[in-house]
Design an enzyme around this catalytic site. Structure first.
Site, PDB file in Angstrom:
ATOM      1  N   GLY A  70       0.884  -1.090  -0.021  1.00  0.00           N
ATOM      2  CA  GLY A  70       0.671  -0.127  -0.214  1.00  0.00           C
ATOM      3  C   GLY A  70       0.789   0.927  -0.149  1.00  0.00           C
ATOM      4  CE  LYS A  93       8.211   7.611  -3.435  1.00  0.00           C
ATOM      5  NZ  LYS A  93       8.606   7.243  -4.941  1.00  0.00           N
ATOM      6  NE  ARG A 156       4.286   9.606  -6.995  1.00  0.00           N
ATOM      7  CZ  ARG A 156       4.573   8.054  -6.663  1.00  0.00           C
ATOM      8  NH1 ARG A 156       5.783   7.938  -7.041  1.00  0.00           N
ATOM      9  NH2 ARG A 156       4.093   6.861  -6.086  1.00  0.00           N
ATOM     10  CG  ASP A 232       4.928  -3.902  -5.008  1.00  0.00           C
ATOM     11  OD1 ASP A 232       5.151  -4.438  -5.489  1.00  0.00           O
ATOM     12  OD2 ASP A 232       5.090  -2.215  -4.449  1.00  0.00           O
TER      13      ASP A 232
HETATM   14  P1  AMP Z   1       9.034   0.410  -2.703  1.00  0.00           P
HETATM   15  O1  AMP Z   1      10.024   0.185  -2.367  1.00  0.00           O
HETATM   16  O2  AMP Z   1       9.889   1.982  -2.632  1.00  0.00           O
HETATM   17  O3  AMP Z   1       7.762   0.390  -3.972  1.00  0.00           O
HETATM   18  O4  AMP Z   1       8.013   0.230  -1.266  1.00  0.00           O
HETATM   19  C1  AMP Z   1       7.683  -0.877  -1.138  1.00  0.00           C
HETATM   20  C2  AMP Z   1       6.562  -0.502  -0.133  1.00  0.00           C
HETATM   21  O5  AMP Z   1       7.396   0.071   1.140  1.00  0.00           O
HETATM   22  C3  AMP Z   1       5.811   0.832  -0.210  1.00  0.00           C
HETATM   23  O6  AMP Z   1       4.555  -0.092   0.306  1.00  0.00           O
HETATM   24  C4  AMP Z   1       5.669   1.660   0.413  1.00  0.00           C
HETATM   25  O7  AMP Z   1       4.877   2.838   0.027  1.00  0.00           O
HETATM   26  C5  AMP Z   1       6.832   1.337   1.177  1.00  0.00           C
HETATM   27  N1  AMP Z   1       8.049   2.325   1.816  1.00  0.00           N
HETATM   28  C6  AMP Z   1       8.883   2.239   1.757  1.00  0.00           C
HETATM   29  N2  AMP Z   1       9.543   3.341   1.825  1.00  0.00           N
HETATM   30  C7  AMP Z   1       8.668   3.499   3.527  1.00  0.00           C
HETATM   31  C8  AMP Z   1       8.594   4.648   4.559  1.00  0.00           C
HETATM   32  N3  AMP Z   1       9.863   5.732   4.307  1.00  0.00           N
HETATM   33  N4  AMP Z   1       7.116   4.544   5.267  1.00  0.00           N
HETATM   34  C9  AMP Z   1       6.648   4.235   4.627  1.00  0.00           C
HETATM   35  N5  AMP Z   1       5.877   2.660   3.708  1.00  0.00           N
HETATM   36  C10 AMP Z   1       7.556   3.109   3.083  1.00  0.00           C
HETATM   37 MG    MG Z   2       7.313   1.060  -4.778  1.00  0.00          MG
END
Ligand code: AMP
Ligand code: MG
Length: 472
Positions: A70, A93, A156, A232
């Site tokens: 999510g 973001k 974005r 995702d």
């Molecule tokens: P990503 O690898 O950036 O695609 O993120 C994978 C998941 O981790 C997604 O659900 C992101 O929203 C969550 N996520 C990554 N970094 C953070 C953060 N600093 N705080 C909250 N959620 C995060």
């Molecule tokens: Mg992601």
């Protein structure tokens, strides 16, 4: 979907605002009040008339099923129609945790925000479908990663940010009705010409598969590596989405991996097209119920849909490779000619972007001076290849100057090299946007050689190529 308020960003400043994009999407902000604009784009003020939301999705991360992901640090602020009638979704973001943050801080580093901003604008200028960067707010706020980092908030836009993982989430946790409602929502707003199609869900899935295959073909021919091709992170509109440890490959290596944490090379350059297909298979798994009530019939249809991926990918990728080699007509032997060229690049440790760019210079001239990246041992093989290539070109009857110009329209001179992104990040961390803006100006015209911009075309010094790890 959950309503969420943004967490204020202390002492925020606007480091970047994409005014061209703001005009294109008809962004209606009180432009004369700079402070109000900053507050809205940094999460320090609520968007008038709409409450921010975060959505749940699932996904396959590095091949493993993760039922609950999510928007952990992303908020949708607003949705509207652009002046040309196309839908716009605006997200922040890094503006604080949401109910899907799973214990993380909801923030993004300034470094990762600059990287996303640069990459999506660079890909956009290369005509690659992508989400866009509208603004970047910075703050002295310090956040903990491997080391201490300052935070940034990126805004974005995209027509929508719906991911394969949204469908996987509904298939796993929701009802068939919810899954169908999501598909119908996407069709209504983003594929309206399919609304009255007698088998609209199958027709829509076919479009998603075609768009994904075409996107992967485009990436491959630009040497773009996404780095985290999880389901995702795949858009149902075929947009490049969620920029983490991406990279434009410099030295040509089929097994180049741009993500330092991808130790098995699951998302290596050469693996990307097959991963795109695998991800489409996961989307089809999630959407079986939309295809037919009987599982066997649904599976058969899904197989037929997936077969499109290979067809579209191979057509698109060869069309693009041919254009890069200056070939106008499709002939038997083109793939062989391409593969011999790529082998030369690999053996010669050539810079992928510059090798293609310089090929236009040697349509008629001596290779030795114009292709200096190949070591002496390659001379013979290169000469043979150039001979065969020129013979192939001669068979098409096109003026060399015209052909060279066409090649320069598809082989960029400038791509976002890691060391350039790195310099812009370091400058931004000192509170300056000079390097960011200079780099963006160059990348906005990637096919035009620009006076005084030689350093932006140059590869990173030998041995210094960065693999980007997690700096989220
Ligand atoms: P990503 O690898 O950036 O695609 O993120 C994978 C998941 O981790 C997604 O659900 C992101 O929203 C969550 N996520 C990554 N970094 C953070 C953060 N600093 N705080 C909250 N959620 C995060
Ligand atoms: Mg992601």
């Amino acid at each position: 979907m959950q309503p969420v308020a943004a967490l204020p960003l202390p002492d925020a400043q606007l480091l970047f605002l994409n005014t061209g994009l703001a005009n294109e999407i008809g962004l209606n902000l009180p432009w004369e009040d700079r402070l109000a604009v900053l507050h809205l784009l940094s999460g320090n003020a609520a968007w008038p008339g709409q409450s921010a939301t975060a959505s749940a999705y699932a996904g396959h991360q590095f091949g493993n099923w993760v039922p609950r992901l999510g928007d952990g640090r992303v908020l949708t602020l607003a949705e509207w129609l652009a002046p040309d009638g196309s839908p716009v979704e605006l997200q922040l973001k890094g503006a604080g945790p949401t109910p899907y943050a799973r214990g993380s801080d909801g923030r993004a580093t300034l470094a990762s925000s600059v990287r996303e901003l640069l990459a999506c604008e660079a890909l956009h200028a290369l005509s690659v479908p992508t989400t866009r960067a509208l603004s970047l707010a910075v703050s002295p706020l310090v956040i903990q990663r491997d080391d201490l980092q300052t935070a940034g908030v990126l805004s974005r836009t995209a027509p929508c940010f719906v991911r394969f993982g949204h469908f996987e989430f509904h298939a796993h946790h929701g009802t068939p009705q919810q899954l169908a409602a999501l598909a119908d929502h996407v069709i209504e707003h983003h594929f309206p010409y399919l609304k009255n199609h007698p088998r609209r869900h199958a027709a829509w899935l076919a479009e998603v598969i075609d768009l994904t295959a075409a996107l992967l073909a485009h990436w491959q021919t630009l040497g773009f590596c996404h780095g985290v091709l999880n389901t995702d992170n795949l858009s149902v509109l075929g947009l490049t989405l969620d920029y983490g440890p991406y990279g434009f490959m410099e030295r040509f290596r089929p097994h180049h991996v741009c993500n330092a944490s991808d130790t098995e090379g699951r998302y290596a350059y050469t693996a990307q097209p097959a991963v795109g297909r695998w991800n489409c298979a996961r989307l089809l798994d999630a959407c079986l119920g939309l295809l037919a009530p009987q599982p066997e019939a649904a599976r058969e249809q899904a197989q037929a849909l997936l077969a499109r991926y290979d067809e579209v990918y191979s057509q698109e990728v060869m069309r693009r490779w041919r254009a890069k080699l200056g070939l106008r007509q499709a002939r038997a032997g083109d793939a062989d000619l391409l593969n011999r060229w790529l082998t030369l690049l690999q053996r010669g440790k050539a810079d992928f972007t510059l090798a293609f760019r310089r090929l236009a210079d040697v349509i008629q001239t001596d290779p030795a001076e114009a292709l200096p990246f190949l070591p002496p041992g390659q001379d013979g093989a290169l000469r043979d290849w150039l001979h065969d290539w020129r013979t192939r070109l001669a068979g098409e009857g096109c003026q060399p100057a015209e052909r060279a110009a066409a090649m320069r329209r598809v082989n960029p001179c400038y791509v976002l090299r890691n060391h350039l992104a790195h310099a812009a990040i370091e400058d931004a961390q000192r509170g300056s946007s000079t390097e960011l803006h200079s780099l963006l100006a160059i990348l906005a015209r990637p096919f035009d050689e620009q006076a005084g911009a030689e350093r932006y075309a140059a590869p990173q010094a030998e041995g210094g190529e960065l693999a980007i790890g997690c700096m989220a």
